[in-house]
Motif scaffolding. Structure first.
Motif, PDB file in Angstrom:
ATOM      1  N   LEU A  75       0.899  -1.176   0.097  1.00 22.92           N
ATOM      2  CA  LEU A  75      -0.005  -0.072   0.032  1.00 22.92           C
ATOM      3  C   LEU A  75       0.799   1.221  -0.170  1.00 22.92           C
ATOM      4  O   LEU A  75       0.514   2.247  -0.764  1.00 22.92           O
ATOM      5  CB  LEU A  75      -0.998   0.034   1.107  1.00 22.92           C
ATOM      6  CG  LEU A  75      -2.085  -0.915   1.132  1.00 22.92           C
ATOM      7  CD1 LEU A  75      -2.800  -1.135   2.208  1.00 22.92           C
ATOM      8  CD2 LEU A  75      -3.012  -0.659  -0.302  1.00 22.92           C
ATOM      9  N   ALA A  79       0.020   4.252  -2.942  1.00 22.57           N
ATOM     10  CA  ALA A  79      -0.939   5.384  -2.869  1.00 22.57           C
ATOM     11  C   ALA A  79      -1.395   6.327  -3.470  1.00 22.57           C
ATOM     12  O   ALA A  79      -2.520   6.566  -4.038  1.00 22.57           O
ATOM     13  CB  ALA A  79      -0.210   5.971  -1.399  1.00 22.57           C
ATOM     14  N   LEU A  82      -3.271   4.409  -6.577  1.00 22.92           N
ATOM     15  CA  LEU A  82      -4.579   3.977  -6.136  1.00 22.92           C
ATOM     16  C   LEU A  82      -5.538   5.106  -6.311  1.00 22.92           C
ATOM     17  O   LEU A  82      -6.798   4.899  -6.828  1.00 22.92           O
ATOM     18  CB  LEU A  82      -4.557   3.606  -4.746  1.00 22.92           C
ATOM     19  CG  LEU A  82      -4.083   2.133  -4.566  1.00 22.92           C
ATOM     20  CD1 LEU A  82      -4.269   1.670  -3.086  1.00 22.92           C
ATOM     21  CD2 LEU A  82      -4.878   1.006  -5.424  1.00 22.92           C
ATOM     22  N   THR A 120      -5.380   4.515   1.433  1.00 21.66           N
ATOM     23  CA  THR A 120      -5.434   3.713   0.505  1.00 21.66           C
ATOM     24  C   THR A 120      -6.597   2.880   0.516  1.00 21.66           C
ATOM     25  O   THR A 120      -6.960   2.288  -0.357  1.00 21.66           O
ATOM     26  CB  THR A 120      -4.007   3.152   0.536  1.00 21.66           C
ATOM     27  OG1 THR A 120      -3.787   2.395   1.555  1.00 21.66           O
ATOM     28  CG2 THR A 120      -2.938   3.975  -0.091  1.00 21.66           C
TER      29      THR A 120
END
Length: 167
Positions: A75, A79, A82, A120
């Protein structure tokens, strides 16, 4: 399941084998599903600009409408991507444990990771977790309790995963 397009699994290249995402991927493959692994370079979860760029590129190269699994450890590198790609891709996060709860973090580092994870995870269709404690931790980030879905990393969990992508 063999007639379905491949699933894409994005995970840190430095991730130790045998984690939640990998076990779930193996269970999916045992059921005949094709899983394409996309190892992301960098020293996760602490990344430099080149690692974040590589993660952005990896996500941008996936075809529109692709079903994407993102290892929770990836993640931090995804970030920014996304936020741009969450509408064109069907993304489900696989979170074994929250990065903000890693032992030994300073208060500042834990808070930064918490904000990153909160943002996220809010951009995904669902968050698959291995147990109720992790589901509560995801809800503690301020996400709706139904966002976290408990999926065991085995055949039963793999069978339920398909319902998380939606139409």
């Amino acid at each position: 399941m063999a007639d379905q397009p491949a699933l894409h699994l994005l995970l840190p290249a430095n991730r130790a084998p045998g984690g939640y995402a990998e076990r779930l991927a193996l269970a999916l493959e045992a059921q005949g599903q094709s899983v394409l692994r996309h190892p992301l370079p960098g020293d996760y979860p602490r990344l430099d600009a080149s690692a974040m760029l590589a993660a952005d590129i990896a996500l941008s190269r996936l075809p529109d409408g692709a079903r994407v699994l993102v290892d929770g450890g990836a993640l931090p590198g995804l970030a920014a991507a996304l936020a741009m790609d969450n509408r064109r891709l069907r993304i489900v996060a696989l979170v074994e444990r929250l990065l903000c709860r890693e032992p030994g973090l300073s208060g500042e580092d834990a808070a930064a990771r918490r904000h990153l994870e909160q943002g996220t995870l809010a951009l995904t269709r669902a968050v698959a977790v291995p147990d109720a404690a992790t589901a509560r931790a995801v809800a503690d980030l301020g996400l709706a309790p139904e966002t976290a879905v408990i999926l065991s990393p085995d055949a039963a969990g793999a069978a339920r995963l398909g319902g998380l992508w939606g139409a």
